[in-house]
Enzyme design. Sequence first.
Site, PDB file in Angstrom:
ATOM      1  N   THR A 124       0.815  -1.216   0.000  1.00 50.77           N
ATOM      2  CA  THR A 124       0.000   0.000   0.000  1.00 50.77           C
ATOM      3  C   THR A 124       0.850   1.268   0.000  1.00 50.77           C
ATOM      4  O   THR A 124       1.984   1.267   0.506  1.00 50.77           O
ATOM      5  CB  THR A 124      -0.902  -0.015   1.258  1.00 50.77           C
ATOM      6  OG1 THR A 124      -1.470   1.274   1.455  1.00 50.77           O
ATOM      7  CG2 THR A 124      -0.147  -0.375   2.525  1.00 50.77           C
ATOM      8  N   ASP A 125       0.278   2.341  -0.536  1.00 52.44           N
ATOM      9  CA  ASP A 125       0.960   3.650  -0.504  1.00 52.44           C
ATOM     10  C   ASP A 125       1.139   4.153   0.929  1.00 52.44           C
ATOM     11  O   ASP A 125       1.944   5.045   1.190  1.00 52.44           O
ATOM     12  CB  ASP A 125       0.202   4.686  -1.348  1.00 52.44           C
ATOM     13  CG  ASP A 125      -1.240   4.931  -0.915  1.00 52.44           C
ATOM     14  OD1 ASP A 125      -1.724   4.259   0.007  1.00 52.44           O
ATOM     15  OD2 ASP A 125      -1.899   5.806  -1.524  1.00 52.44           O
ATOM     16  N   GLU A 126       0.360   3.581   1.879  1.00 54.55           N
ATOM     17  CA  GLU A 126       0.424   4.075   3.259  1.00 54.55           C
ATOM     18  C   GLU A 126       1.782   3.842   3.906  1.00 54.55           C
ATOM     19  O   GLU A 126       2.099   4.472   4.913  1.00 54.55           O
ATOM     20  CB  GLU A 126      -0.675   3.426   4.111  1.00 54.55           C
ATOM     21  CG  GLU A 126      -2.048   3.707   3.571  1.00 54.55           C
ATOM     22  CD  GLU A 126      -3.162   3.687   4.610  1.00 54.55           C
ATOM     23  OE1 GLU A 126      -2.848   3.550   5.802  1.00 54.55           O
ATOM     24  OE2 GLU A 126      -4.316   3.809   4.213  1.00 54.55           O
ATOM     25  N   TYR A 149      -1.596  -0.402  11.196  1.00 52.91           N
ATOM     26  CA  TYR A 149      -1.842  -1.074   9.905  1.00 52.91           C
ATOM     27  C   TYR A 149      -0.667  -0.835   8.954  1.00 52.91           C
ATOM     28  O   TYR A 149      -0.076  -1.791   8.437  1.00 52.91           O
ATOM     29  CB  TYR A 149      -3.146  -0.566   9.261  1.00 52.91           C
ATOM     30  CG  TYR A 149      -3.235  -0.894   7.780  1.00 52.91           C
ATOM     31  CD1 TYR A 149      -3.402  -2.205   7.345  1.00 52.91           C
ATOM     32  CD2 TYR A 149      -3.110   0.113   6.808  1.00 52.91           C
ATOM     33  CE1 TYR A 149      -3.442  -2.509   5.986  1.00 52.91           C
ATOM     34  CE2 TYR A 149      -3.159  -0.192   5.448  1.00 52.91           C
ATOM     35  CZ  TYR A 149      -3.326  -1.503   5.041  1.00 52.91           C
ATOM     36  OH  TYR A 149      -3.357  -1.807   3.706  1.00 52.91           O
ATOM     37  N   LYS A 153       2.193  -3.431   7.343  1.00 50.20           N
ATOM     38  CA  LYS A 153       2.413  -3.657   5.899  1.00 50.20           C
ATOM     39  C   LYS A 153       3.875  -3.343   5.539  1.00 50.20           C
ATOM     40  O   LYS A 153       4.500  -4.071   4.760  1.00 50.20           O
ATOM     41  CB  LYS A 153       1.463  -2.777   5.061  1.00 50.20           C
ATOM     42  CG  LYS A 153      -0.013  -3.131   5.166  1.00 50.20           C
ATOM     43  CD  LYS A 153      -0.378  -4.513   4.650  1.00 50.20           C
ATOM     44  CE  LYS A 153      -0.280  -4.655   3.150  1.00 50.20           C
ATOM     45  NZ  LYS A 153      -0.797  -5.963   2.682  1.00 50.20           N
TER      46      LYS A 153
HETATM   47  P1  NAD Z   1     -10.207  -6.891   2.715  1.00 53.28           P
HETATM   48  O1  NAD Z   1     -10.158  -6.537   4.163  1.00 53.28           O
HETATM   49  O2  NAD Z   1     -11.433  -6.595   1.927  1.00 53.28           O
HETATM   50  O3  NAD Z   1      -9.897  -8.465   2.524  1.00 53.28           O
HETATM   51  C1  NAD Z   1      -8.902  -9.115   3.258  1.00 53.28           C
HETATM   52  C2  NAD Z   1      -9.150 -10.609   3.118  1.00 53.28           C
HETATM   53  O4  NAD Z   1      -8.101 -11.308   3.798  1.00 53.28           O
HETATM   54  C3  NAD Z   1     -10.476 -11.085   3.738  1.00 53.28           C
HETATM   55  O5  NAD Z   1     -11.147 -11.940   2.853  1.00 53.28           O
HETATM   56  C4  NAD Z   1     -10.035 -11.822   4.999  1.00 53.28           C
HETATM   57  O6  NAD Z   1     -10.925 -12.861   5.382  1.00 53.28           O
HETATM   58  C5  NAD Z   1      -8.681 -12.353   4.564  1.00 53.28           C
HETATM   59  N1  NAD Z   1      -7.794 -12.621   5.717  1.00 53.28           N
HETATM   60  C6  NAD Z   1      -7.534 -11.818   6.770  1.00 53.28           C
HETATM   61  N2  NAD Z   1      -6.702 -12.413   7.626  1.00 53.28           N
HETATM   62  C7  NAD Z   1      -6.403 -13.635   7.096  1.00 53.28           C
HETATM   63  C8  NAD Z   1      -5.573 -14.707   7.517  1.00 53.28           C
HETATM   64  N3  NAD Z   1      -4.879 -14.660   8.663  1.00 53.28           N
HETATM   65  N4  NAD Z   1      -5.498 -15.792   6.718  1.00 53.28           N
HETATM   66  C9  NAD Z   1      -6.205 -15.874   5.557  1.00 53.28           C
HETATM   67  N5  NAD Z   1      -7.009 -14.893   5.138  1.00 53.28           N
HETATM   68  C10 NAD Z   1      -7.109 -13.769   5.880  1.00 53.28           C
HETATM   69  O7  NAD Z   1      -8.937  -6.192   2.079  1.00 53.28           O
HETATM   70  P2  NAD Z   1      -8.739  -5.509   0.639  1.00 53.28           P
HETATM   71  O8  NAD Z   1      -9.195  -4.110   0.704  1.00 53.28           O
HETATM   72  O9  NAD Z   1      -9.268  -6.419  -0.400  1.00 53.28           O
HETATM   73  O10 NAD Z   1      -7.139  -5.485   0.578  1.00 53.28           O
HETATM   74  C11 NAD Z   1      -6.426  -6.608   0.093  1.00 53.28           C
HETATM   75  C12 NAD Z   1      -4.934  -6.321   0.170  1.00 53.28           C
HETATM   76  O11 NAD Z   1      -4.627  -5.161  -0.574  1.00 53.28           O
HETATM   77  C13 NAD Z   1      -4.425  -6.061   1.587  1.00 53.28           C
HETATM   78  O12 NAD Z   1      -3.168  -6.672   1.712  1.00 53.28           O
HETATM   79  C14 NAD Z   1      -4.291  -4.549   1.666  1.00 53.28           C
HETATM   80  O13 NAD Z   1      -3.269  -4.182   2.560  1.00 53.28           O
HETATM   81  C15 NAD Z   1      -3.917  -4.219   0.230  1.00 53.28           C
HETATM   82  N6  NAD Z   1      -4.326  -2.891  -0.251  1.00 53.28           N
HETATM   83  C16 NAD Z   1      -5.621  -2.485  -0.149  1.00 53.28           C
HETATM   84  C17 NAD Z   1      -5.985  -1.242  -0.678  1.00 53.28           C
HETATM   85  C18 NAD Z   1      -7.413  -0.752  -0.616  1.00 53.28           C
HETATM   86  O14 NAD Z   1      -7.673   0.387  -0.975  1.00 53.28           O
HETATM   87  N7  NAD Z   1      -8.374  -1.566  -0.205  1.00 53.28           N
HETATM   88  C19 NAD Z   1      -5.019  -0.420  -1.276  1.00 53.28           C
HETATM   89  C20 NAD Z   1      -3.697  -0.878  -1.330  1.00 53.28           C
HETATM   90  C21 NAD Z   1      -3.354  -2.124  -0.840  1.00 53.28           C
HETATM   91  O1  DAU Z   2      -4.103   4.040   0.680  1.00 50.85           O
HETATM   92  C1  DAU Z   2      -4.357   2.668   0.564  1.00 50.85           C
HETATM   93  C2  DAU Z   2      -5.136   2.241   1.769  1.00 50.85           C
HETATM   94  O2  DAU Z   2      -6.460   2.741   1.581  1.00 50.85           O
HETATM   95  C3  DAU Z   2      -5.174   0.726   1.981  1.00 50.85           C
HETATM   96  O3  DAU Z   2      -3.877   0.281   2.258  1.00 50.85           O
HETATM   97  C4  DAU Z   2      -6.102   0.363   3.147  1.00 50.85           C
HETATM   98  O4  DAU Z   2      -6.221  -1.041   3.243  1.00 50.85           O
HETATM   99  C5  DAU Z   2      -7.469   0.961   2.864  1.00 50.85           C
HETATM  100  O5  DAU Z   2      -8.316   0.733   3.982  1.00 50.85           O
HETATM  101  C6  DAU Z   2      -7.366   2.465   2.607  1.00 50.85           C
HETATM  102  O6  DAU Z   2      -6.982   3.174   3.822  1.00 50.85           O
HETATM  103  P1  DAU Z   2      -7.603   4.608   4.177  1.00 50.85           P
HETATM  104  O7  DAU Z   2      -7.449   4.849   5.612  1.00 50.85           O
HETATM  105  O8  DAU Z   2      -7.119   5.652   3.231  1.00 50.85           O
HETATM  106  O9  DAU Z   2      -9.151   4.296   3.757  1.00 50.85           O
HETATM  107  P2  DAU Z   2     -10.520   4.628   4.492  1.00 50.85           P
HETATM  108  O10 DAU Z   2     -11.604   4.263   3.525  1.00 50.85           O
HETATM  109  O11 DAU Z   2     -10.583   4.080   5.862  1.00 50.85           O
HETATM  110  O12 DAU Z   2     -10.462   6.214   4.620  1.00 50.85           O
HETATM  111  C7  DAU Z   2     -10.287   7.043   3.477  1.00 50.85           C
HETATM  112  C8  DAU Z   2     -10.250   8.488   3.976  1.00 50.85           C
HETATM  113  O13 DAU Z   2     -11.563   8.829   4.460  1.00 50.85           O
HETATM  114  C9  DAU Z   2      -9.315   8.727   5.142  1.00 50.85           C
HETATM  115  O14 DAU Z   2      -8.788  10.040   5.033  1.00 50.85           O
HETATM  116  C10 DAU Z   2     -10.213   8.650   6.371  1.00 50.85           C
HETATM  117  C11 DAU Z   2     -11.524   9.206   5.845  1.00 50.85           C
HETATM  118  N1  DAU Z   2     -12.757   8.672   6.465  1.00 50.85           N
HETATM  119  C12 DAU Z   2     -12.905   7.317   6.486  1.00 50.85           C
HETATM  120  C13 DAU Z   2     -14.026   6.742   7.024  1.00 50.85           C
HETATM  121  C14 DAU Z   2     -14.193   5.245   7.071  1.00 50.85           C
HETATM  122  C15 DAU Z   2     -13.732   9.518   6.955  1.00 50.85           C
HETATM  123  O15 DAU Z   2     -13.602  10.756   6.894  1.00 50.85           O
HETATM  124  N2  DAU Z   2     -14.852   8.964   7.487  1.00 50.85           N
HETATM  125  C16 DAU Z   2     -15.035   7.606   7.568  1.00 50.85           C
HETATM  126  O16 DAU Z   2     -16.078   7.163   8.089  1.00 50.85           O
END
Ligand code: NAD
Ligand code: DAU
Length: 338
Positions: A124-126, A149, A153
Amino acid sequence: MKILVTGGAGFIGSNFIRYILLKYPNYHIVNLDKLTYAGNLDNLSDIENHSNYQFFKGDICNFELVNRIVGDGVDAIVHFAAESHVDRSIYDPGIFVKTNVLGTQVLLESALKFKIDKFIQISTDEVYGSLGKEGSSVESSSLLPNSPYSASKASADLLVRSYFETFRLPAIITRCTNNYGPYQFPEKLIPLFITNALQDLSLPIYGDGLYVRDWIYVEDHCKALDTVLHQDKVGEIYNIGGKNEKTNLEITDLILKELNRSKSLVKHVKDRPAHDRRYSLDCSKIGAELGWKPDTPFEEGISKTVNWYVSHQGWWQKIKSGEYLKYYEKHYLQRESS
Ligand code: NAD
Ligand code: DAU
């Protein structure tokens, strides 16, 4: 090719499995998922009986189970499984370390043991931490994670790097910006705000709402991973972004406009601790080396996404009426009152 997808019942993993099975009818996908609160087999109901798809319910921390699966002819691992929500990592960091760090190490060890051809760490970019108004992170930028988190990562990324440097494990790290699209768990900003607006619930904006994220349509992320999976390079890191930076207030306005709902639903609530002000990625490396770029303009992606949640109310209503309510009460009602 036989691919082990970890976390395939989550948001991005399920979109990736569907994308790969459609594009490569001869590939085999094995999905290993623990089915935490975020894992949902409804995300894959259309492909659960596909002849090239196999599901294992289990934990990536279980070395014996992982070895059994990887040892059965897996060529590549695409590792999505993680605890993924920043707010939850503030309440309960331990499970983030366990799954995101220790679980990754178990997979790396198994990948090494069975000499797999490619290991893709979905990061992730985070991990680069918070940026000011200007500038973007490149792959060699310092890792400065601020939440449990992102720290978990970044730690996993460092382990992946070490397995390449020490053992020459053919690993790649991808770091993507915020994804949005179908099947995203409604605790994340976009699906939470769409579904809350549909339920006439308030939209809780943390702090001043001027935090900036770069948004990528999930299918564009899947295409980038497909590109990375099929190229020869190993030991590399690739940033993946949507070229679409927006404040949370801008995102909220667009959602309300799409749904024709009033701005009076917006409610400013207590801020997230250590809330990163802005993320921004320089994605020129993946463009120059692999020829990938995002295809979906944000206006098109958000409109498709809003329509998906409007036409899949059964999917999210089931989630929002279960265990989720406990999280919602603990997290949001507390935030609103402080
Ligand atoms: P998500 O939370 O929707 O899905 C995570 C999945 O992993 C779930 O199905 C959960 O059951 C499974 N899981 C959790 N712990 C586990 C374990 N111990 N063993 C097996 N399975 C397990 O997450 P997402 O948003 O689909 O993100 C997927 C990946 O992409 C993550 O690694 C996250 O860090 C990365 N990522 C997400 C975003 C985003 O915007 N959502 C952006 C950049 C990177
Ligand atoms: O940047 C990539 C990341 O994006 C991934 O690595 C993470 O898995 C994914 O959860 C996401 O993280 P963020 O913290 O950026 O996403 P989130 O949707 O939780 O929040 C997006 C922005 O919105 C952040 O600035 C917090 C804000 N927010 C979020 C929620 C849930 C609010 O203002 N209100 C809310 O209720």
